[in-house]
Design an enzyme around this catalytic site. Structure first.
Site, PDB file in Angstrom:
ATOM      1  CG  HIS A  21     -15.079  34.657   9.521  1.00 39.24           C
ATOM      2  ND1 HIS A  21     -14.777  33.109   9.798  1.00 39.24           N
ATOM      3  CD2 HIS A  21     -14.944  35.327  10.802  1.00 39.24           C
ATOM      4  CE1 HIS A  21     -14.815  33.131  10.967  1.00 39.24           C
ATOM      5  NE2 HIS A  21     -14.980  34.456  11.794  1.00 39.24           N
ATOM      6  CB  ALA A  73     -25.952  37.578  16.125  1.00 33.81           C
ATOM      7  CG  HIS A 127     -11.621  33.116  12.435  1.00 33.95           C
ATOM      8  ND1 HIS A 127     -12.558  33.633  13.415  1.00 33.95           N
ATOM      9  CD2 HIS A 127     -10.980  31.987  12.846  1.00 33.95           C
ATOM     10  CE1 HIS A 127     -12.656  32.426  14.441  1.00 33.95           C
ATOM     11  NE2 HIS A 127     -11.775  31.665  13.871  1.00 33.95           N
ATOM     12  CG  HIS A 159     -13.409  39.002  12.826  1.00 37.70           C
ATOM     13  ND1 HIS A 159     -14.603  39.345  13.435  1.00 37.70           N
ATOM     14  CD2 HIS A 159     -13.065  37.798  12.773  1.00 37.70           C
ATOM     15  CE1 HIS A 159     -15.274  37.917  13.696  1.00 37.70           C
ATOM     16  NE2 HIS A 159     -14.320  37.210  13.091  1.00 37.70           N
ATOM     17  CG  ASP A 161     -20.881  43.472  13.284  1.00 36.64           C
ATOM     18  OD1 ASP A 161     -22.299  42.947  12.957  1.00 36.64           O
ATOM     19  OD2 ASP A 161     -19.968  42.510  13.326  1.00 36.64           O
ATOM     20  CE1 TYR A 179     -15.918  40.521  16.547  1.00 32.82           C
ATOM     21  CE2 TYR A 179     -18.244  40.414  16.935  1.00 32.82           C
ATOM     22  CZ  TYR A 179     -17.153  40.234  16.157  1.00 32.82           C
ATOM     23  OH  TYR A 179     -17.425  39.588  15.096  1.00 32.82           O
ATOM     24  N   GLY A 227     -22.067  50.533  12.047  1.00 34.41           N
ATOM     25  CA  GLY A 227     -22.985  51.166  11.122  1.00 34.41           C
ATOM     26  C   GLY A 227     -24.305  50.615  10.820  1.00 34.41           C
ATOM     27  CD  GLU A 228     -24.646  47.057   7.152  1.00 35.45           C
ATOM     28  OE1 GLU A 228     -24.656  47.275   5.852  1.00 35.45           O
ATOM     29  OE2 GLU A 228     -23.985  46.039   7.649  1.00 35.45           O
ATOM     30  CE1 TYR A 248     -16.084  35.516  16.554  1.00 37.31           C
ATOM     31  CE2 TYR A 248     -17.139  35.297  14.639  1.00 37.31           C
ATOM     32  CZ  TYR A 248     -16.191  35.194  15.263  1.00 37.31           C
ATOM     33  OH  TYR A 248     -15.328  34.362  14.676  1.00 37.31           O
TER      34      TYR A 248
END
Length: 664
Positions: free
Chosen positions: A426, A374, A588, A428, A292, A378, A294-295, A376
């Site tokens: 998934h 999007a 998670h 994190h 999230d 944080y 670096g891209e 999520y």
């Protein structure tokens, strides 16, 4: 231009003067796209204020399938801004800006291939459709390997104010060309019924709001911190607040005043990368794995705290400035929050022989920001404590990324959260970058664990435990695993200073939340982010080694770059300018109670002084005012205290464990 401290965030003026020079160059074409501008910190640190600041940015010409890393200098007191170099970058690999994502989303939802696929599902109003471009790194189709790509997740809203992330359009996967804004092809795995239940989470949706008594936080004398530009002092702490496109909030030059001396603790602290792999083979989920930062970039994803109630009390906000995808300076109002919090008990003891009780309440200074990626959200909270502790708390909230599931089926690799809606299992991972400076610039990393003393002469009763220390001498040995079963932690020691007991002055590092990657070795998910295979890494400082996943991880070759490549140099770490990279992680496995919006889940790490001070450094914290602690409650105003606010303590026995009971 006003002189600025090297670590201050870039201003809109600095951003605009550099991009104006870039725009004047014909090679960028008519439709340039930009991704990020940042100060070259390694060079800037050594410069005097007023000289301008060295920067780098990325610009793309999508029509020519070309990209460059451009370096330059902002203006100073006696110089104009100037560009100093253009270096070619693989055109596939710069990060995706929010503007680029919006452009491809708008083009995709009206593309004939998607319109046709939506019609099969009874969806005809594409204005209610969202298409989120997702990272495709490692999953590029072979025949498209040279193109700048993305793949899309598709969502449908029943109305404009509906929660779109509650209604996935299952089975539909468009492959997208980010440069041409075209849908190259569609994967259609079959029509699955849409979610039949609302996913709205706004007030009143699921019944009337509960009654909640007011809770007011007041500081009548104002906050206890001082701010000078981006330099903050509070209690004995001081530090600088920075902000970058890639990492968001950065703390620089953290020090603690011990007597008359400011003792350094950390040169730099940041959230360096976030990796989120989804562990589901479903055709619309198996590609889900993202860097999230670096891209996409934490900076432009930072949420404005103008609306809502993210912080309470006497708050100092800082605006954040980033370069948007069109090359314009964008201001995020109130992007960073600075405030104080009460944090329960700092220390306490009751002397049952004399009836005296001493207690100090803990107060912490919190520096925080939120990023929305999007679905999520944080929150990142750095907390400084009066006893010298530093904590990072990460709060995960927002909306689960879900997939559709057919009638009568149960998910194999996730949980049901709503009819026809599954939430995949998934993970994190948050890679933290800590440029340490514990009591000075030269540090070492020491791993400490507990062992039973096996020598019967030393341990005749079988209860003796020893703490065993291992110095991590070089980089190839600096990939470590946490282990609570051995009481394992790490010490960051100064190699030149000792305390009065002859020990190296140090800070203790504990990674409080870890997991491991549940993916097969050799899988794309595992090869994309090899750094999540360990819980702690360490390197010798190198200004060019900025990001744990490498400089350009988007569509990068797997396993080729980043920290696993740097460590091959095997540089010595004992007495180095040390960079420590803890990996905080959470596995998670979703719960129905996390739907349609997820209560904040908290993970983090802790840094504690360990032989850094000669004794408890918070002995000088004053007692709280009695009136603030013992306000009467209840119908008769009696709360178990005398009218002068002192607690009832029975005493008079020489037995410190004696318990006395009043009988009224």
């Amino acid at each position: 231009m006003t002189s600025r401290i090297w670590s201050d965030p870039l201003t809109p003026t600095e951003i605009d003067e550099i991009t104006a020079l870039v725009r004047a160059d014909a090679r960028i074409g008519e439709r340039p796209r930009f991704w990020g501008i940042a100060v070259e910190e390694g060079l800037a640190r050594a410069l005097a204020p007023g000289q301008g600041r060295p920067v780098r940015l990325v610009v793309m010409n999508p029509d020519a399938h070309a990209a460059w890393e451009v370096t330059g200098w902002t203006s100073g007191t006696d110089r104009d801004a100037v560009l100093s170099g253009w270096a070619d970058v693989d055109a596939k690999r710069p990060g995706v800006s929010s503007d680029e994502a919006r452009a491809i989303a708008q083009a995709a939802r009206n593309h004939p291939l998607i319109v046709e696929a939506l019609a099969k599902r009874g969806i005809h109003d594409t204005s209610l459709v969202w298409v989120d471009p997702e990272s495709i790194t490692g999953f590029e189709p072979e025949d498209l390997a040279d193109r700048r790509l993305s793949w899309g997740t598709v969502w449908y809203r029943e109305s404009v104010d509906d929660n779109g992330y509650a209604r996935p359009v299952a089975g539909l996967v468009p492959i997208l060309d980010l440069e041409t804004l075209d849908v190259i092809r569609i994967e259609d795995h079959g029509v699955i019924p849409m979610a039949s239940e609302s996913g709205n989470y706004r007030s009143g949706t699921w019944g009337p709001d509960r009654e909640v008594a007011p809770l007011e936080i007041t500081q009548p004398q104002g906050p206890g911190f001082d701010v000078d530009g981006h330099r903050v002092t509070w209690q004995n702490w001081s530090f600088n607040i920075g902000f970058t496109h890639r990492e968001g909030l950065v703390l620089h030059d953290i020090s603690y005043r011990d007597g008359d001396v400011d003792r350094s603790v950390m040169r730099r602290a940041s959230i360096n990368e976030m990796y989120v792999p989804y562990l589901d083979s479903d055709p619309t989920a198996y590609r889900k794995n993202f860097f999230d930062w670096g891209e996409y970039g934490a900076g432009p994803l930072t949420a404005s705290l103008e609306l809502g109630c993210d912080c309470l009390g006497e708050i100092r906000y800082f605006d954040a400035h980033v370069l948007d995808g069109n090359g314009e300076a964008m201001t995020i109002s109130n992007g960073i929050c600075l405030h104080e919090e009460d944090h329960s008990i700092l220390w306490k003891h009751v002397n049952t022989r004399t009836g005296e009780a001493d207690v100090r309440r803990s107060r912490r200074l919190v520096i925080s920001f939120f990023a929305t990626v999007a679905n999520y959200d944080y929150g990142f909270y750095w907390s400084l404590y009066q006893d010298g502790n530093i904590e990072l708390e990460i709060k995960l909230t927002g909306i689960l990324s879900v997939s559709g599931i057919d009638d009568g089926k149960m998910p194999s690799f996730g949980r049901m959260v709503s009819p026809n809606v599954q939430a995949p299992t998934h993970q994190h991972y948050f890679a933290i970058r800590l440029d340490t400076a514990v009591d000075g610039p030269l540090n070492r990393l020491v791993e400490v664990h507990a062992e039973v003393e096996e020598d019967d002469e030393l341990n005749p009763w079988g209860n003796a435990v020893k703490m065993v220390s291992e110095t991590i001498s070089s980089e190839k040995d600096a990939a470590r695993m946490a282990d609570a079963s051995r009481a394992l932690h790490w010490r960051i020691e100064n190699t030149e200073n000792t305390n009065r007991f002859g020990e190296s002055t140090a800070y203790r590092l504990s990674v409080l939340n870890t997991t491991r990657l549940f993916a097969k070795p050799g899988s794309i998910v595992a090869r994309k982010a090899p750094f999540v295979g360990k819980h702690l890494w360490a390197t010798a400082y190198d200004a060019s080694e900025r990001f744990i996943a490498g400089e350009y991880p988007n569509q990068a070759p797997l396993e080729a770059e980043g920290i696993t490549a740097w460590q091959q140099a095997d540089r010595p770490l004992d007495g180095a300018e040390l960079v420590v990279w803890p990996i905080v992680g959470v596995h998670h496995y979703p719960k129905p109670e996390e739907w349609p919006i997820m209560p904040a889940h908290k993970i983090g790490l802790r840094l504690e002084p360990d032989g850094f001070f000669v004794r408890n450094p918070s002995l000088d914290v004053p007692p709280s005012e009695e009136a603030a602690c013992h306000a009467p409650t209840g119908a008769n105003g009696h709360d178990g205290h005398d009218h002068d606010g002192h607690a009832h303590v029975q005493h008079g026995s020489d037995d410190p464990h004696a318990h006395h009971h009043d009988h009224h």
